[in-house]
Each structure stands twice: as C-alpha cells, then as structure tokens.
Scaffold this motif. Structure first.
Motif: not given
Length: 247
Positions: A116-117, A131-134, A153-155
């Motif tokens: 997702v962004p 907006g970077s893909p994570v 969680n986001f990586l």
C-alpha cells in the motif's frame, strides 16, 4: 455470597472509604486465585445487604473493579471475574514471543498482507516519502483461542517477503530474524483509546470499550527503520508492566 463474607472485613472506623476497602480486598482475592476467573458474583443489591453497605457504595466498589479489568458485567449473566489478564513486560520482544514464553498458546488470524502507499505517520516512522510503497500486514492475535490484540505493521519494500501462511505460524520478529534482519532497538509509545465498532467486533469487546495502544518503530543494527507497528490490545485482558529504578 457466604465465602466472601468470611474473607472480606469492613472496618467502619478506618479513614479508608468503605467502597475502596471492599474493592481492595476483593481484588486481592481475585489476584491470589481465591476467587477464580469465571466466578459469578451475587447482584449488587444482595451483596450490599450481605456486607452492610449502601447500594451506591457497593456499586462504586464493583465499578472500580470493572474499570481495572478484574470484573465484567454481562447482560443476562451478571457480574463475573474475568480471565486473568496477560501482563507483558515492556521490552524488545514480539507479542507472539511473550505469549509463547508464558505458555499462553498464541495463534494468529492473518487479515491482510498487501503493498500500500505509506500514509503520513508510516512514512515519517520509516524515513520514507509519503506515498512510498510499503508492505502492510494486519493480524488478529489470540491467546488460548481468545482474541487479545489487533496488530497493524508496515515494512519498507524489500526488507522481507511475507506470506499469510508464514505469518500464521509465528511472530513477525521471528520471521525478520530468520531472514537475516538484525533487530537492535525500538522506539515505542503506549496509550489508550476507545474501540471502534470494527475493532470491538474482532476483539469480542463491547463497542466503545477501552483499548490499550502501542506504536513502535524497530531499527536494525545500522539504525535503519525496518518496521512500524500500530497495535491495539484488550484492556480487559492485557496489561503492560515496566520496572523503573531510581538513580
């Protein structure tokens, strides 16, 4: 109930408020196991009569223990002692590892794994442009088949490849370590807020119930942020513990 009248003593000459005397002694009985989880208590009117307290005083005592997560009121059932809360030391471990260490039989329902962004908070935490893909991972963590927490969680892209199957079998930090990521430190914030309707449904709580919150950013050995988590926990079943020392 007869067993409680023998174990709880109200001292009317004490400066300690009567409701607090009752609540404190009942809390001790619950925490010692003398009044075990699942015990159904008499209604407040009956208990007030048994202990010679006014109904407002007994209501205040019971509400005090409800607020502390030791009692729960259930429509059609009455007031019950809740299952022992999970107490987690604030340290650099994952919830899965803590539950496993305590013999709580952790399990996971993976709700989503997708790219997702990055939103503003996630981008800031991970040192990325908004907006970077994570990689976004949403899970429901259970202990002994009871829901305990919702984990978001986001990586950054490229840190690790994750599948729903691997996430269902273990903790995220375990998977990161196995993939060669060296976790060295983290920054985290603990708070509380009310549950949304969706959160309450997933966690088997009443709408608007209090949830504990934790946000954490984990860093590898080079100081690079490799994971940002935004989690909510059932306050009725869960508590953070920490040790502080004087210098």
């Amino acid at each position: 109930m007869e067993s409680l009248t023998k174990k709880i003593t109200i001292d009317r000459s004490s400066p300690v408020p009567l409701y607090f005397q009752f609540a404190q002694q009942l809390q001790s009985l619950i925490e010692s196991g003398d009044v075990p989880p699942g015990t159904r208590l008499s209604n407040e009117i009956q208990m007030a009569d048994e202990f010679g307290l006014s109904r407002p005083t007994m209501r205040q005592a019971m509400q005090h223990l409800v607020n502390k997560g030791l009692l729960a009121r259930k429509r059609g059932v009455g007031t019950q002692v809740v299952t022992n809360r999970i107490r987690r030391q604030v340290e650099f471990t994952s919830l899965f590892e803590d539950l496993e260490r305590d013999g709580r039989r952790p399990s996971t329902q993976v709700l989503s794994v997708e790219t997702v962004p990055a939103g503003a908070a996630t981008a800031t935490a991970l040192g990325l442009e908004e907006g970077s893909p994570v990689l976004s991972v949403d899970r429901l963590r259970l202990a002994e088949d009871q829901p305990i927490a919702l984990l978001h969680n986001f990586l950054p892209e490229g840190v690790i490849e994750l599948s729903a199957g691997s996430l269902a079998e273990g903790g995220l930090y375990q998977l990161l370590r196995r993939s060669g990521v060296v976790l060295s430190s983290a920054e985290q914030t603990i708070g509380a807020r009310r549950a949304t309707a969706a959160e309450a449904a997933l966690l088997d709580e009443a709408r608007g119930a209090t949830l504990l919150t934790m946000t954490r950013t984990a860093f590898d050995g080079s100081g690079r942020p490799v994971e940002y988590g935004s989690h909510v926990y059932r306050a009725s079943r869960y508590a953070f513990e920490m040790t502080v020392s004087a210098h």
